[in-house]
Design an enzyme around this catalytic site. Structure first.
Site, PDB file in Angstrom:
ATOM      1  N   GLY A  15      68.922  77.323  37.376  1.00 35.00           N
ATOM      2  CA  GLY A  15      70.393  76.184  36.966  1.00 35.00           C
ATOM      3  C   GLY A  15      71.325  77.815  36.883  1.00 35.00           C
ATOM      4  O   GLY A  15      73.045  76.764  36.473  1.00 35.00           O
ATOM      5  N   CYS A  16      71.166  78.720  36.352  1.00 38.94           N
ATOM      6  CA  CYS A  16      71.762  79.572  35.540  1.00 38.94           C
ATOM      7  C   CYS A  16      72.321  80.765  37.219  1.00 38.94           C
ATOM      8  O   CYS A  16      71.759  80.608  38.042  1.00 38.94           O
ATOM      9  CB  CYS A  16      71.157  80.349  34.930  1.00 38.94           C
ATOM     10  SG  CYS A  16      71.376  79.358  33.481  1.00 38.94           S
ATOM     11  N   ALA A  17      73.786  80.604  36.939  1.00 39.58           N
ATOM     12  CA  ALA A  17      73.398  81.542  37.914  1.00 39.58           C
ATOM     13  C   ALA A  17      73.655  82.864  38.209  1.00 39.58           C
ATOM     14  O   ALA A  17      73.382  83.525  38.882  1.00 39.58           O
ATOM     15  CB  ALA A  17      75.374  81.483  38.584  1.00 39.58           C
ATOM     16  N   SER A  18      74.106  82.989  36.840  1.00 35.94           N
ATOM     17  CA  SER A  18      73.366  85.586  36.250  1.00 35.94           C
ATOM     18  C   SER A  18      71.771  84.746  36.053  1.00 35.94           C
ATOM     19  O   SER A  18      71.481  83.328  35.709  1.00 35.94           O
ATOM     20  CB  SER A  18      73.938  85.089  34.734  1.00 35.94           C
ATOM     21  OG  SER A  18      75.372  85.311  35.282  1.00 35.94           O
ATOM     22  N   GLY A  65      75.364  76.805  33.469  1.00 30.26           N
ATOM     23  CA  GLY A  65      74.238  77.792  33.530  1.00 30.26           C
ATOM     24  C   GLY A  65      74.255  77.822  31.251  1.00 30.26           C
ATOM     25  O   GLY A  65      72.536  77.636  31.466  1.00 30.26           O
TER      26      GLY A  65
END
Length: 159
Positions: free
Chosen positions: A68-71, A143
């Site tokens: 769920g985190c882009a990074s 995130g």
């Protein structure tokens, strides 16, 4: 220790450079209140990220990755048994500087606490108090919520 100059003249903050010296959440809240400019707050988040204990390379795995985190964000949880119950000790990392600071923020809120108490911690209220909701991109906010969800899920499983 040495100081990092901030955007406003005559204001300095102590640079945190030793690993695993993330300050307690109360100090982070006080430090955020001291900083008037968001540019300074972003710098502070980056400095918080630099306080994280190093995450071993083997822990940078898909099993530890926060979904769920882009990074890319990795989080490990160790259970510690104390007389008052199970406590969770967290170590994390990210490949992005500001997100690494957000990892440090989540660790400051939750790490070392009793698993049974973690469900009752209102991290969203802390983020609102810091003004993160208005100043983070939606991807970073999502995130951060994913990190909190993961920590609370692990605490529920440990309690």
């Amino acid at each position: 220790m040495f100081t990092v100059p901030l955007a406003r003249p005559r204001r300095y903050m102590v640079r945190m450079h030793a690993p695993s010296l993330t300050p307690p959440i109360e100090q982070i809240i006080d430090d955020f209140a001291f900083l008037d400019e968001w540019e300074d707050r972003y710098r502070y988040l980056i400095e918080l990220g630099r306080t994280l204990a190093p995450l071993p390379e083997a822990a940078h795995s898909e099993a530890n990755r926060v979904q769920g985190c882009a990074s890319r964000v990795w989080l490990t949880t160790a259970r510690r048994i104390e007389a008052d119950g199970v406590h969770l000790d967290l170590v994390g990392d990210s490949d992005a500087l500001i997100v690494r600071g957000l990892v440090a923020l989540a660790i400051a809120i939750f790490s070392g606490r009793r698993a049974a108490d973690i469900a009752g911690i209102d991290a969203e209220a802390i983020f609102d108090r810091l003004g993160l909701g208005q100043h983070l991109t939606s991807q970073r906010s999502n995130g951060l919520k994913a990190m909190v969800r993961r920590i609370k899920d692990e605490a529920a499983a440990a309690a």
